[in-house]
Design an enzyme around this catalytic site. Structure first.
Site, PDB file in Angstrom:
ATOM      1  CG  ASP A 236      11.576  49.758 -73.253  1.00 39.73           C
ATOM      2  OD1 ASP A 236      10.699  49.805 -72.378  1.00 39.73           O
ATOM      3  OD2 ASP A 236      12.632  50.412 -73.202  1.00 39.73           O
ATOM      4  CD  GLU A 287      12.928  37.565 -91.965  1.00 40.39           C
ATOM      5  OE1 GLU A 287      13.472  36.779 -91.155  1.00 40.39           O
ATOM      6  OE2 GLU A 287      13.468  38.609 -92.365  1.00 40.39           O
TER       7      GLU A 287
HETATM    8  C1  GLC Z   1      10.072  51.760 -70.631  1.00 37.70           C
HETATM    9  C2  GLC Z   1      10.013  50.779 -69.498  1.00 37.70           C
HETATM   10  C3  GLC Z   1      10.597  51.412 -68.283  1.00 37.70           C
HETATM   11  C4  GLC Z   1      12.029  51.794 -68.564  1.00 37.70           C
HETATM   12  C5  GLC Z   1      12.141  52.649 -69.816  1.00 37.70           C
HETATM   13  C6  GLC Z   1      13.548  52.753 -70.289  1.00 37.70           C
HETATM   14  O1  GLC Z   1       9.300  52.871 -70.404  1.00 37.70           O
HETATM   15  O2  GLC Z   1       8.696  50.354 -69.308  1.00 37.70           O
HETATM   16  O3  GLC Z   1      10.531  50.589 -67.157  1.00 37.70           O
HETATM   17  O4  GLC Z   1      12.570  52.497 -67.482  1.00 37.70           O
HETATM   18  O5  GLC Z   1      11.405  52.111 -70.883  1.00 37.70           O
HETATM   19  O6  GLC Z   1      13.960  51.576 -70.902  1.00 37.70           O
END
Ligand code: GLC
Length: 577
Positions: A236, A287
């Site tokens: 993310d 790993e």
């Molecule tokens: C990414 C996710 C989103 C979230 C952001 C912060 O963009 O897809 O939904 O709000 O990260 O974690």
């Protein structure tokens, strides 16, 4: 057209056999990792299926729908964050990386889900939110309780404010959800304290990825989940991890919107040092055996910057945001070319994405005058022709699923769900709504619970007779869009997806890198996937003749007098001579 490997490619790095490099894997007998052309289905667990009747989805709900996903024909699920979370940002604010939120179930439910999905040939990718934690995470609570300069505070980005009394933020950085990227703390004696940085909501303090302790902790967290059988990790907000030392002001060119895809040389986004962190993650993944995959969420400026995330010893793949945000017009051709050209030399298979839990639903976006989306608020509330949007969504799905590489389907897009634009204000939960001073409604419209059956809410999302309503209200008009209703209609968006995924599995040409444009008008995207397998998208106003040597495998709408009408895609197979 990128049809050959870059002869200057370095030899594979440690832990990286030639066989696991996506585009190196099409030769005879070569091992092609599953993710090289997987169709991945995004499950947003809060809105997928609610087995226990509390109005929010759960893992038992996902398990119950595995037969549906298997019949749809997807290769993997990507489950949006399932960790314990105060839900300040729909689960992207994690308070414990080694457990499951009680509203979703237990750790045991998660391992059972991973195993049961695997038995059906469905891999599991989880969502690792590591740029920031929740402000309720014990690390952040310990940092608040600890003195300035302590190791606890060093895990995060705490700075003194500017101005004689420190009452101004340390710099001008903005948050993705609106407003400044800094919030001030209060000391135990009630006096104002240091500021901490948050790229997203104030409840999501950014970790300091320059800190060795943070790096080690995440090595262990990744191992924790790989040990439980996950096949991949979505990373993310990958470009946010590293901030330019000294924390200089950013030059936003006077536009204070979070336009990550347009920024160049920004000090808090896509800073080059991020790659060291991601390479470290890759070493942890290496790993493990079994083709574990890292897929980066990396909204950056252009395919070239994206290519850097896909170095041989870094991420395996990344979401293709250029394609996702693109307008519905012949410019798609350039985006396809750019993607293929940049990714071929780095040996990473492309991904094609059209929707997610962060984006306006396709049926809605494609039905507006402005079909592209640089920023989430683009076009919000403008007039929408849902019939046209749905027609284009069908054509887009066949385009996406015909391109070489992996594809992502966001739950409900296989049903053609529209965005829900009239959620009552008081029910909106996306932090964007609050942080933008109630000017940007945010992403709740694409997160409304999936309609499964019946002719009234909760449409089978929750069990019959559940006392609690779905956490976001479903429109009554969704009665015609339920899985049950579409199952009974051979022309439905759902059946189009099922047919497309079956044909994609059956036709070997889709599982190679072969791709070549055929001569066509600029408004027609006409390409072959290996000899005899062809896809045509008609973006012109006029019908397109497909030639007599081709049989139609599938088309997004019926052909008209043998020709492909506007806003439609056809898959064709060469007629045996
Ligand atoms: C990414 C996710 C989103 C979230 C952001 C912060 O963009 O897809 O939904 O709000 O990260 O974690």
């Amino acid at each position: 057209m990128p049809d050959s490997r870059n002869p200057d490619l370095p030899p594979p790095g440690p832990g990286q056999s030639v066989e696991t490099a996506g585009s190196a894997a099409s030769g005879a007998g070569a091992h092609r990792p599953w993710w090289a052309d997987a169709v991945v289905y995004e499950v947003y667990p809060r809105s997928f299926a609610d087995a226990d009747g509390d109005g929010e989805g759960d893992l038992a709900g996902v398990r119950a729908k595995l037969p549906y996903l298997e019949a749809l024909g997807v290769d993997a699920i990507w489950v949006a964050p399932w960790f314990p979370s105060p839900m300040a940002d729909g689960g992207y604010d994690v308070s414990d990386y080694r457990d499951i939120d009680p509203r979703y179930g237990t750790l045991e439910d998660a391992t059972t889900l991973i195993a049961e999905a695997g038995e059906r040939g469905i891999r599991t990718i989880i969502d690792m939110v590591a740029n920031h934690t929740s402000d309720q995470h014990p690390w952040f609570q310990a940092a608040l309780a600890a003195p300035e300069g302590s190791p606890e505070r060093a895990r995060y980005l705490f700075l003194e404010g500017k101005g004689p009394d420190g009452s101004e933020p340390p710099n001008n950085w903005i948050s993705a959800f609106g407003g400044p990227a800094w919030s001030r703390t209060t000391n135990p004696d009630g006096s104002p304290g240091q500021w901490y940085m948050h790229m997203f909501a104030p409840e999501q303090p950014d970790l300091n990825w320059d800190n060795e302790q943070v790096q080690q902790d995440f090595d262990d967290i990744l191992r924790f989940w790989f040990d439980r059988g996950v096949d991949g990790i979505r990373v993310d907000a990958a470009p946010a991890f590293f901030k330019t030392p000294g924390y200089p002001d950013a030059d936003y060119g006077g536009d204070l919107r979070f336009l990550a895809a347009a920024w160049v040389g920004n000090p808090h986004w896509d800073v080059d040092e991020v790659h060291g962190i991601l390479k470290r993650w890759r070493r942890v993944g290496d790993e493990y055996d079994g083709d574990r995959v890292f897929v980066a969420e990396a909204v950056v400026n252009g395919a070239e910057r994206l290519g850097l995330y896909l170095a041989r010893d870094e991420m395996h793949t990344a979401f293709n945001f250029e394609f996702l945000k693109a307008s519905w017009d012949p410019g798609l051709r350039r985006i396809i070319d750019d993607t293929l050209e940049v990714l071929a030399p780095v040996g990473s298979p492309p991904t094609w994405v059209l929707g997610s839990h962060d984006e306006t639903r396709l049926a809605t976006r494609y039905g507006r005058a402005r079909t592209g989306a640089l920023h989430l608020s683009d076009g919000q509330g403008s007039p929408t022709d849902l019939r046209l949007g749905t027609r284009r969504l069908r054509a887009a799905a066949l385009l996406m699923l015909a391109l070489p590489g992996g594809a992502y389907i966001y739950q409900g897009d296989e049903l053609g769900l529209p965005d829900v634009e009239d959620i009552p204000d008081h029910l909106l939960q996306d932090p964007m709504w609050l942080r933008s001073g109630h000017t940007i409604r945010g992403r709740d419209g694409c997160r409304v619970p999936v309609p499964w059956s019946g002719d009234a809410p909760p449409f089978g999302f929750s069990p019959d007779g559940a006392a609690t309503e779905p956490w976001l209200p479903q429109p009554a008009a969704w009665a015609g869009l339920t899985v049950e209703a579409q199952d009974a209609d051979p022309d439905s968006v759902l059946w189009l997806h099922r047919h497309a995924l079956r044909l994609r599995r059956e036709n070997a040409g889709f599982h190679t890198e072969a791709f070549s444009w055929r001569d066509s008008a600029p408004e027609v995207l006409d390409f072959e996937r290996g000899p005899g397998l062809r896809c045509v998208l008609n973006l012109s106003g006029a019908p397109v003749e497909l030639g007599t040597d081709w049989d139609v495998l599938l088309s997004s709408v019926p052909l008209e007098a043998g020709a492909l009408p506007h806003d439609a895609t056809a898959w064709l197979k060469a007629r045996p001579s």
